[in-house]
Structures are given as structure tokens and as C-alpha cells.
Design a protein around this motif. Structure first.
Motif, PDB file in Angstrom:
ATOM      1  N   ASN A  57      47.708  36.870  19.993  1.00 37.79           N
ATOM      2  CA  ASN A  57      47.414  37.025  21.538  1.00 37.79           C
ATOM      3  C   ASN A  57      45.873  37.252  21.554  1.00 37.79           C
ATOM      4  O   ASN A  57      45.295  36.417  22.457  1.00 37.79           O
ATOM      5  CB  ASN A  57      48.317  37.883  21.966  1.00 37.79           C
ATOM      6  CG  ASN A  57      49.837  37.532  22.329  1.00 37.79           C
ATOM      7  OD1 ASN A  57      50.085  36.438  22.543  1.00 37.79           O
ATOM      8  ND2 ASN A  57      50.543  38.700  22.697  1.00 37.79           N
ATOM      9  N   VAL A  58      45.438  38.193  20.718  1.00 41.51           N
ATOM     10  CA  VAL A  58      44.163  38.607  21.121  1.00 41.51           C
ATOM     11  C   VAL A  58      43.070  37.604  20.625  1.00 41.51           C
ATOM     12  O   VAL A  58      42.292  37.025  21.257  1.00 41.51           O
ATOM     13  CB  VAL A  58      43.776  40.010  20.156  1.00 41.51           C
ATOM     14  CG1 VAL A  58      42.257  40.074  19.686  1.00 41.51           C
ATOM     15  CG2 VAL A  58      44.635  41.252  20.587  1.00 41.51           C
ATOM     16  N   LEU A  59      43.465  36.805  19.502  1.00 39.62           N
ATOM     17  CA  LEU A  59      42.667  35.701  18.886  1.00 39.62           C
ATOM     18  C   LEU A  59      42.756  34.693  19.954  1.00 39.62           C
ATOM     19  O   LEU A  59      41.699  33.790  19.812  1.00 39.62           O
ATOM     20  CB  LEU A  59      43.125  35.297  17.348  1.00 39.62           C
ATOM     21  CG  LEU A  59      42.715  36.469  16.433  1.00 39.62           C
ATOM     22  CD1 LEU A  59      43.502  35.677  15.250  1.00 39.62           C
ATOM     23  CD2 LEU A  59      41.110  36.501  16.130  1.00 39.62           C
ATOM     24  N   GLN A  60      43.935  34.414  20.685  1.00 42.37           N
ATOM     25  CA  GLN A  60      43.794  33.067  21.469  1.00 42.37           C
ATOM     26  C   GLN A  60      43.671  33.600  22.850  1.00 42.37           C
ATOM     27  O   GLN A  60      43.750  32.926  23.735  1.00 42.37           O
ATOM     28  CB  GLN A  60      45.383  32.583  21.408  1.00 42.37           C
ATOM     29  CG  GLN A  60      45.586  31.894  20.071  1.00 42.37           C
ATOM     30  CD  GLN A  60      46.763  31.339  19.726  1.00 42.37           C
ATOM     31  OE1 GLN A  60      47.835  31.794  20.519  1.00 42.37           O
ATOM     32  NE2 GLN A  60      47.236  30.574  18.598  1.00 42.37           N
ATOM     33  N   GLY A  61      43.033  34.731  23.186  1.00 47.48           N
ATOM     34  CA  GLY A  61      42.497  35.013  24.549  1.00 47.48           C
ATOM     35  C   GLY A  61      43.515  35.581  25.396  1.00 47.48           C
ATOM     36  O   GLY A  61      43.298  35.854  26.769  1.00 47.48           O
ATOM     37  N   ARG A  62      44.739  35.804  25.057  1.00 42.63           N
ATOM     38  CA  ARG A  62      45.620  36.784  26.022  1.00 42.63           C
ATOM     39  C   ARG A  62      45.648  38.104  25.728  1.00 42.63           C
ATOM     40  O   ARG A  62      45.283  38.446  24.725  1.00 42.63           O
ATOM     41  CB  ARG A  62      47.246  36.110  25.523  1.00 42.63           C
ATOM     42  CG  ARG A  62      47.206  34.693  25.820  1.00 42.63           C
ATOM     43  CD  ARG A  62      48.582  34.039  25.697  1.00 42.63           C
ATOM     44  NE  ARG A  62      48.905  34.426  24.214  1.00 42.63           N
ATOM     45  CZ  ARG A  62      48.720  33.277  23.268  1.00 42.63           C
ATOM     46  NH1 ARG A  62      48.173  32.197  23.805  1.00 42.63           N
ATOM     47  NH2 ARG A  62      49.176  33.401  22.098  1.00 42.63           N
ATOM     48  N   PRO A  63      46.349  38.746  26.675  1.00 46.79           N
ATOM     49  CA  PRO A  63      46.449  40.280  26.473  1.00 46.79           C
ATOM     50  C   PRO A  63      47.322  40.566  25.117  1.00 46.79           C
ATOM     51  O   PRO A  63      48.164  39.882  24.863  1.00 46.79           O
ATOM     52  CB  PRO A  63      47.164  40.801  27.622  1.00 46.79           C
ATOM     53  CG  PRO A  63      47.001  39.611  28.953  1.00 46.79           C
ATOM     54  CD  PRO A  63      46.804  38.608  27.928  1.00 46.79           C
ATOM     55  N   MET A  64      46.719  41.648  24.369  1.00 48.77           N
ATOM     56  CA  MET A  64      47.586  41.975  23.293  1.00 48.77           C
ATOM     57  C   MET A  64      48.948  42.177  23.531  1.00 48.77           C
ATOM     58  O   MET A  64      49.874  41.817  22.734  1.00 48.77           O
ATOM     59  CB  MET A  64      46.790  43.240  22.571  1.00 48.77           C
ATOM     60  CG  MET A  64      47.238  43.574  21.157  1.00 48.77           C
ATOM     61  SD  MET A  64      46.097  44.822  20.380  1.00 48.77           S
ATOM     62  CE  MET A  64      47.053  45.004  18.908  1.00 48.77           C
ATOM     63  N   TYR A  65      49.158  43.057  24.667  1.00 48.53           N
ATOM     64  CA  TYR A  65      50.633  43.294  24.940  1.00 48.53           C
ATOM     65  C   TYR A  65      50.622  43.131  26.161  1.00 48.53           C
ATOM     66  O   TYR A  65      49.817  43.381  27.021  1.00 48.53           O
ATOM     67  CB  TYR A  65      51.079  44.847  24.505  1.00 48.53           C
ATOM     68  CG  TYR A  65      51.134  45.044  22.821  1.00 48.53           C
ATOM     69  CD1 TYR A  65      52.203  44.634  22.114  1.00 48.53           C
ATOM     70  CD2 TYR A  65      50.154  45.627  22.274  1.00 48.53           C
ATOM     71  CE1 TYR A  65      52.265  44.806  20.719  1.00 48.53           C
ATOM     72  CE2 TYR A  65      50.158  45.845  21.018  1.00 48.53           C
ATOM     73  CZ  TYR A  65      51.034  45.596  20.205  1.00 48.53           C
ATOM     74  OH  TYR A  65      51.283  45.720  18.724  1.00 48.53           O
ATOM     75  N   VAL A  66      51.945  42.759  26.755  1.00 47.34           N
ATOM     76  CA  VAL A  66      52.217  42.781  28.191  1.00 47.34           C
ATOM     77  C   VAL A  66      51.980  44.107  28.790  1.00 47.34           C
ATOM     78  O   VAL A  66      51.263  44.212  30.040  1.00 47.34           O
ATOM     79  CB  VAL A  66      53.575  42.203  28.422  1.00 47.34           C
ATOM     80  CG1 VAL A  66      53.947  42.260  29.930  1.00 47.34           C
ATOM     81  CG2 VAL A  66      53.814  40.801  28.011  1.00 47.34           C
ATOM     82  N   SER A  67      52.292  44.997  28.321  1.00 48.55           N
ATOM     83  CA  SER A  67      51.993  46.598  28.632  1.00 48.55           C
ATOM     84  C   SER A  67      52.667  47.618  27.484  1.00 48.55           C
ATOM     85  O   SER A  67      53.104  46.951  26.420  1.00 48.55           O
ATOM     86  CB  SER A  67      53.024  46.889  29.872  1.00 48.55           C
ATOM     87  OG  SER A  67      54.635  46.882  29.501  1.00 48.55           O
ATOM     88  N   ALA A  68      52.414  48.531  27.477  1.00 46.41           N
ATOM     89  CA  ALA A  68      52.750  49.624  26.481  1.00 46.41           C
ATOM     90  C   ALA A  68      54.202  49.838  26.679  1.00 46.41           C
ATOM     91  O   ALA A  68      54.606  49.875  25.508  1.00 46.41           O
ATOM     92  CB  ALA A  68      51.950  51.151  26.783  1.00 46.41           C
ATOM     93  N   THR A  69      54.708  49.910  27.898  1.00 48.79           N
ATOM     94  CA  THR A  69      56.141  49.778  27.840  1.00 48.79           C
ATOM     95  C   THR A  69      56.800  48.710  27.195  1.00 48.79           C
ATOM     96  O   THR A  69      57.806  48.848  26.383  1.00 48.79           O
ATOM     97  CB  THR A  69      56.672  50.066  29.342  1.00 48.79           C
ATOM     98  OG1 THR A  69      55.873  51.166  30.102  1.00 48.79           O
ATOM     99  CG2 THR A  69      57.956  50.011  29.365  1.00 48.79           C
ATOM    100  N   ALA A  70      56.367  47.559  27.365  1.00 47.80           N
ATOM    101  CA  ALA A  70      57.081  46.512  26.662  1.00 47.80           C
ATOM    102  C   ALA A  70      57.011  46.377  25.274  1.00 47.80           C
ATOM    103  O   ALA A  70      57.827  46.170  24.236  1.00 47.80           O
ATOM    104  CB  ALA A  70      56.505  45.307  27.398  1.00 47.80           C
ATOM    105  N   ARG A  71      55.527  46.863  24.831  1.00 50.06           N
ATOM    106  CA  ARG A  71      55.486  47.149  23.246  1.00 50.06           C
ATOM    107  C   ARG A  71      56.391  47.993  22.764  1.00 50.06           C
ATOM    108  O   ARG A  71      56.992  47.716  21.653  1.00 50.06           O
ATOM    109  CB  ARG A  71      53.986  47.650  23.096  1.00 50.06           C
ATOM    110  CG  ARG A  71      53.623  48.000  21.523  1.00 50.06           C
ATOM    111  CD  ARG A  71      52.402  48.730  21.496  1.00 50.06           C
ATOM    112  NE  ARG A  71      52.132  49.389  20.255  1.00 50.06           N
ATOM    113  CZ  ARG A  71      52.596  50.345  19.651  1.00 50.06           C
ATOM    114  NH1 ARG A  71      53.237  51.250  20.473  1.00 50.06           N
ATOM    115  NH2 ARG A  71      52.308  50.769  18.636  1.00 50.06           N
TER     116      ARG A  71
END
Length: 228
Positions: A57-71
Motif C-alpha cells: 500500500n505504501v509503495l502504491q500510494g495508499r494508506p499503510m493501514y485503514v486504521s490502527a483498529t483495523a490493523r
């Protein structure tokens, strides 16, 4: 200069080592506690897999995680899976990361990770290498800090020393393994404390994997480092 392509090779090699070692487990031992408080080995394996996708996600320009809770929820969901499912997930997510890393890109660009942390895209493969190597140790299956590649240990000490540089709660500190030296902690004209030990023991202390019992401190007590 960071060589992201070379680091991608190191990530693949580290992932292969982890998969070979973890394949000797069974479902029962995968459910046993890891060295990380509150996490089973299944939690660690699930995290390794989900981290690979997060860095895609990071490499492709998206947020790393949707949220800490989702992670956290994803790790809890995946932790109880059978060992063969876990290993397939680690292997396949690792392949997705390799594919994302092989795509043409501007490796000088700045990317965003968790909690607003930013870094050069070229350092993302090294960050993945850190995840794979340290969490292999965290599994507690015979792979120790002393088994880590020497280049990795030196680079990770350098990375963590830099991370604590300027931190108000860490006194000006010089670290040395007798061959290399690093500075960390609050800015000052000279170090207040000199910490000596082997490179694996220095890394273990900086990374929160060891309490520093194998280190010696001169000029003051060994600091209790803040969480990473």
C-alpha cells in the motif's frame, strides 16, 4: 546511498529463511506464545503477512493501514489459522511485496507510513527486511540476534540510533561494539554515557528485544529507552 534493489534481495532471502524455519512447527506450537507479550507465534506470522501488504500500500500510494483498529483486528483474525495457511500467506504476501518493489518507480519520492511517519521510498525494502528478521527472532524457534546478517545488524543499529537522536528522554549516548561507534540521545557536545557491548546486544537493547544485561555503561546508568 540506499540500494533498494539489493535490499529487496535481502528481504527475499530473509523470508525464505523464516519460512524454512517456521515449516518445522506444527499447529500446536504455532499457537504457543511468542517472545512478544500477548502474541502467539500465529500472531507474529499474521503480522508479518499483513505488514507485507501494508508496505505494498505504501509503495502504491495508499494508506499503510485503514486504521490502527483495523490493523489489530486483521492480526487477531488471522492469528489462529492452521500453520500451512499461515505459511502460504507469508509466502504469497511476500511475493506481492517483491512485485511491488520490482515495478518502475521514483525511489527518491517520499512515502507515508504509520502515524504520519514519512521516509524515502528507497528505504521501504529495508524496513521490510527489519520486520522479517526481527520477527523471525520473536518467534522463538532458534533464530537469535546473533544469527542475523552482520550488514543488517550494523544498519539497524544505525537506523535505531538515529531514531533516538534528539529524544529528550535519552541522555547523550555513545554506543560501540569495539569496532563501530554510534551516537544517540539528546544533542550535546559530548556523550554523557558510553554503552559497550556486542553488536547483537546493542541491537537487542535498541530494538526492545533485550534488557541490556549484556551491555556495560560508563558515565551513567543504562537508559530505559522509550517505546519505538
Amino acid at each position: 546511498m540506499i540500494d533498494h534493489a539489493r535490499d529487496l534481495v535481502s528481504v527475499r532471502e530473509a523470508t525464505d529463511r523464516l519460512l524454512t524455519a517456521a515449516a518445522k512447527l506444527d499447529n500446536a506450537s504455532a499457537a504457543e506464545p511468542s517472545r512478544l507479550p500477548g502474541w502467539s507465534r500465529g500472531h507474529v506470522l499474521a503480522h508479518i503477512a499483513r505488514n507485507a501488504d501494508a508496505l505494498v500500500n505504501v509503495l502504491q500510494g495508499r494508506p499503510m493501514y485503514v486504521s490502527a483498529t483495523a490493523r489489530d483486528a486483521d492480526i487477531e483474525r488471522d492469528a489462529p489459522r492452521p500453520l500451512d495457511v499461515q505459511l502460504t500467506d507469508v509466502r504469497e504476501s511476500g511475493s506481492r511485496f517483491q512485485e511491488a518493489g520490482a515495478a518502475p518507480a521514483d525511489w527518491t519520492r517520499t512515502v507515508e507510513l504509520r502515524n504520519g511517519v514519512t521516509d524515502a521510498a528507497a528505504r521501504v525494502p529495508f524496513r521490510r527486511w527489519v520486520e522479517v528478521e526481527l520477527h523471525h527472532v520473536d518467534l522463538g524457534i532458534g533464530y537469535e540476534l546473533e544469527d542475523l546478517p552482520a550488514e543488517f545488524v550494523e544498519r539497524e543499529i544505525d537506523f535505531l540510533a538515529d531514531r533516538f537522536t534528539g529524544h529528550a528522554d535519552v541522555p547523550p549516548t555513545r554506543l560501540t561494539d569495539g569496532t563501530h561507534a554510534w551516537s544517540t540521545g539528546r544533542e550535546a557536545d559530548a556523550a554523557e554515557v558510553t554503552v559497550r557491548g556486542t553488536a547483537p546486544d546493542l541491537l537487542g537493547w535498541l530494538a526492545g528485544r533485550r534488557d541490556g544485561a549484556g551491555l556495560t555503561a560508563e558515565g551513567g546508568a543504562l537508559s530505559a529507552l522509550p517505546p519505538l
